[in-house]
Design a protein around this motif. Structure first.
Motif, PDB file in Angstrom:
ATOM      1  N   TYR A  75       0.842  -1.203   0.000  1.00  0.00           N
ATOM      2  CA  TYR A  75       0.000   0.000   0.000  1.00  0.00           C
ATOM      3  C   TYR A  75       0.880   1.258   0.000  1.00  0.00           C
ATOM      4  O   TYR A  75       0.594   2.223  -0.705  1.00  0.00           O
ATOM      5  CB  TYR A  75      -0.923  -0.012   1.216  1.00  0.00           C
ATOM      6  N   ILE A  76       1.945   1.243   0.784  1.00  0.00           N
ATOM      7  CA  ILE A  76       2.857   2.393   0.864  1.00  0.00           C
ATOM      8  C   ILE A  76       3.490   2.660  -0.499  1.00  0.00           C
ATOM      9  O   ILE A  76       3.531   3.797  -0.971  1.00  0.00           O
ATOM     10  CB  ILE A  76       3.933   2.143   1.949  1.00  0.00           C
ATOM     11  N   VAL A  77       3.985   1.610  -1.143  1.00  0.00           N
ATOM     12  CA  VAL A  77       4.624   1.771  -2.451  1.00  0.00           C
ATOM     13  C   VAL A  77       3.587   2.231  -3.478  1.00  0.00           C
ATOM     14  O   VAL A  77       3.873   3.099  -4.315  1.00  0.00           O
ATOM     15  CB  VAL A  77       5.306   0.452  -2.889  1.00  0.00           C
ATOM     16  N   LEU A  78       2.367   1.698  -3.404  1.00  0.00           N
ATOM     17  CA  LEU A  78       1.311   2.092  -4.334  1.00  0.00           C
ATOM     18  C   LEU A  78       0.972   3.573  -4.181  1.00  0.00           C
ATOM     19  O   LEU A  78       0.822   4.298  -5.172  1.00  0.00           O
ATOM     20  CB  LEU A  78       0.067   1.230  -4.094  1.00  0.00           C
ATOM     21  N   GLN A  79       0.866   4.038  -2.918  1.00  0.00           N
ATOM     22  CA  GLN A  79       0.593   5.455  -2.652  1.00  0.00           C
ATOM     23  C   GLN A  79       1.684   6.337  -3.252  1.00  0.00           C
ATOM     24  O   GLN A  79       1.402   7.374  -3.845  1.00  0.00           O
ATOM     25  CB  GLN A  79       0.515   5.713  -1.148  1.00  0.00           C
ATOM     26  N   ALA A  80       2.927   5.906  -3.093  1.00  0.00           N
ATOM     27  CA  ALA A  80       4.049   6.692  -3.600  1.00  0.00           C
ATOM     28  C   ALA A  80       4.051   6.730  -5.125  1.00  0.00           C
ATOM     29  O   ALA A  80       4.373   7.751  -5.728  1.00  0.00           O
ATOM     30  CB  ALA A  80       5.360   6.117  -3.090  1.00  0.00           C
ATOM     31  N   ARG A  81       3.668   5.617  -5.761  1.00  0.00           N
ATOM     32  CA  ARG A  81       3.639   5.585  -7.228  1.00  0.00           C
ATOM     33  C   ARG A  81       2.472   6.408  -7.774  1.00  0.00           C
ATOM     34  O   ARG A  81       2.576   6.991  -8.854  1.00  0.00           O
ATOM     35  CB  ARG A  81       3.548   4.151  -7.725  1.00  0.00           C
ATOM     36  N   ARG A  82       1.350   6.443  -7.044  1.00  0.00           N
ATOM     37  CA  ARG A  82       0.190   7.211  -7.500  1.00  0.00           C
ATOM     38  C   ARG A  82       0.475   8.700  -7.505  1.00  0.00           C
ATOM     39  O   ARG A  82       0.074   9.415  -8.405  1.00  0.00           O
ATOM     40  CB  ARG A  82      -1.011   6.939  -6.579  1.00  0.00           C
ATOM     41  N   ASN A  83       1.127   9.169  -6.444  1.00  0.00           N
ATOM     42  CA  ASN A  83       1.439  10.591  -6.348  1.00  0.00           C
ATOM     43  C   ASN A  83       2.928  10.731  -6.070  1.00  0.00           C
ATOM     44  O   ASN A  83       3.370  10.610  -4.922  1.00  0.00           O
ATOM     45  CB  ASN A  83       0.609  11.240  -5.231  1.00  0.00           C
ATOM     46  N   ARG A  84       3.694  10.986  -7.108  1.00  0.00           N
ATOM     47  CA  ARG A  84       5.148  11.021  -6.987  1.00  0.00           C
ATOM     48  C   ARG A  84       5.638  12.188  -6.140  1.00  0.00           C
ATOM     49  O   ARG A  84       6.748  12.157  -5.641  1.00  0.00           O
ATOM     50  CB  ARG A  84       5.794  11.106  -8.374  1.00  0.00           C
ATOM     51  N   ARG A 105       7.326   8.195   9.521  1.00  0.00           N
ATOM     52  CA  ARG A 105       7.802   8.533   8.175  1.00  0.00           C
ATOM     53  C   ARG A 105       9.100   7.805   7.862  1.00  0.00           C
ATOM     54  O   ARG A 105       9.409   7.529   6.699  1.00  0.00           O
ATOM     55  CB  ARG A 105       7.971  10.035   8.019  1.00  0.00           C
ATOM     56  N   PHE A 106       9.865   7.449   8.895  1.00  0.00           N
ATOM     57  CA  PHE A 106      11.106   6.713   8.680  1.00  0.00           C
ATOM     58  C   PHE A 106      10.803   5.284   8.231  1.00  0.00           C
ATOM     59  O   PHE A 106      11.504   4.733   7.381  1.00  0.00           O
ATOM     60  CB  PHE A 106      11.958   6.711   9.954  1.00  0.00           C
ATOM     61  N   THR A 107       9.756   4.689   8.809  1.00  0.00           N
ATOM     62  CA  THR A 107       9.335   3.362   8.374  1.00  0.00           C
ATOM     63  C   THR A 107       8.909   3.409   6.919  1.00  0.00           C
ATOM     64  O   THR A 107       9.261   2.538   6.123  1.00  0.00           O
ATOM     65  CB  THR A 107       8.169   2.853   9.250  1.00  0.00           C
ATOM     66  N   VAL A 108       8.152   4.449   6.560  1.00  0.00           N
ATOM     67  CA  VAL A 108       7.716   4.615   5.174  1.00  0.00           C
ATOM     68  C   VAL A 108       8.925   4.725   4.260  1.00  0.00           C
ATOM     69  O   VAL A 108       8.984   4.079   3.196  1.00  0.00           O
ATOM     70  CB  VAL A 108       6.800   5.853   5.034  1.00  0.00           C
ATOM     71  N   ALA A 109       9.913   5.510   4.646  1.00  0.00           N
ATOM     72  CA  ALA A 109      11.112   5.676   3.816  1.00  0.00           C
ATOM     73  C   ALA A 109      11.828   4.342   3.621  1.00  0.00           C
ATOM     74  O   ALA A 109      12.297   4.030   2.518  1.00  0.00           O
ATOM     75  CB  ALA A 109      12.045   6.700   4.455  1.00  0.00           C
ATOM     76  N   HIS A 113      12.284   2.385   0.123  1.00  0.00           N
ATOM     77  CA  HIS A 113      13.627   1.994  -0.287  1.00  0.00           C
ATOM     78  C   HIS A 113      13.612   0.532  -0.718  1.00  0.00           C
ATOM     79  O   HIS A 113      14.213   0.155  -1.734  1.00  0.00           O
ATOM     80  CB  HIS A 113      14.603   2.211   0.863  1.00  0.00           C
ATOM     81  N   GLY A 114      12.907  -0.307   0.061  1.00  0.00           N
ATOM     82  CA  GLY A 114      12.790  -1.723  -0.286  1.00  0.00           C
ATOM     83  C   GLY A 114      12.025  -1.931  -1.585  1.00  0.00           C
ATOM     84  O   GLY A 114      12.255  -2.906  -2.303  1.00  0.00           O
ATOM     85  N   GLY A 115      11.107  -1.003  -1.885  1.00  0.00           N
ATOM     86  CA  GLY A 115      10.330  -1.095  -3.115  1.00  0.00           C
ATOM     87  C   GLY A 115      11.007  -0.444  -4.307  1.00  0.00           C
ATOM     88  O   GLY A 115      10.430  -0.377  -5.393  1.00  0.00           O
ATOM     89  N   GLY A 116      12.222   0.082  -4.111  1.00  0.00           N
ATOM     90  CA  GLY A 116      12.965   0.670  -5.215  1.00  0.00           C
ATOM     91  C   GLY A 116      12.709   2.150  -5.419  1.00  0.00           C
ATOM     92  O   GLY A 116      13.085   2.709  -6.436  1.00  0.00           O
ATOM     93  N   LEU A 117      12.050   2.811  -4.463  1.00  0.00           N
ATOM     94  CA  LEU A 117      11.787   4.246  -4.573  1.00  0.00           C
ATOM     95  C   LEU A 117      12.644   4.984  -3.560  1.00  0.00           C
ATOM     96  O   LEU A 117      12.798   4.534  -2.421  1.00  0.00           O
ATOM     97  CB  LEU A 117      10.305   4.535  -4.313  1.00  0.00           C
TER      98      LEU A 117
END
Length: 128
Positions: A75-84, A105-109, A113-117
């Motif tokens: 879900y986190i990676v999807l959110q980041a891809r939806r809104n760059r 926010r550190f967990t999100v980062a 990072h694990g998702g390649g972003l």
């Protein structure tokens, strides 16, 4: 044993207790080490640990549970891809609202990072 390789073995709790008992009786570190066939440094370290902590038991490893599930990570990676342009703090807030569990926010980062972003932080540049 081959080629002078040292083998590290931890002393079991019973042996540790016996060593502490003999030292508590007043025996010297060297004599106890010789009796058990171990280095005197191990015995003295065990004795020092017992004197400071009051116990000779080895500490157990504390495992911290993960803050997010694999579904949360997706879900986190999807959110980041939806809104760059979304920053990690905003993604953390959205994920917290969606899951009901607080996520930093550190967990999100780390998950991104694990998702390649990468570089999920606001960068304010000079407008041209």
């Amino acid at each position: 044993m081959a080629n002078n390789q040292s083998v590290r073995r931890h002393l079991d709790a019973f042996t540790r207790g016996r060593i502490i008992g003999k030292l508590d009786e007043g025996r010297s570190v060297t004599s106890v080490a010789a009796e058990f066939g171990i280095a005197h440094s191990i015995v003295s370290r065990l004795w020092r640990q017992f004197q400071t902590t009051g116990t000779a038991i080895r500490g157990s490893v504390v495992v911290v549970p993960r803050g997010t599930t694999p579904a949360d990570d997706r879900y986190i990676v999807l959110q980041a891809r939806r809104n760059r342009r979304q920053i990690a703090g905003e993604i953390a807030r959205h994920t917290t609202q969606a899951t009901g569990r607080p996520i930093s926010r550190f967990t999100v980062a780390r998950r991104l990072h694990g998702g390649g972003l990468f570089a999920r932080r606001p960068v304010h540049g000079v407008y041209l």
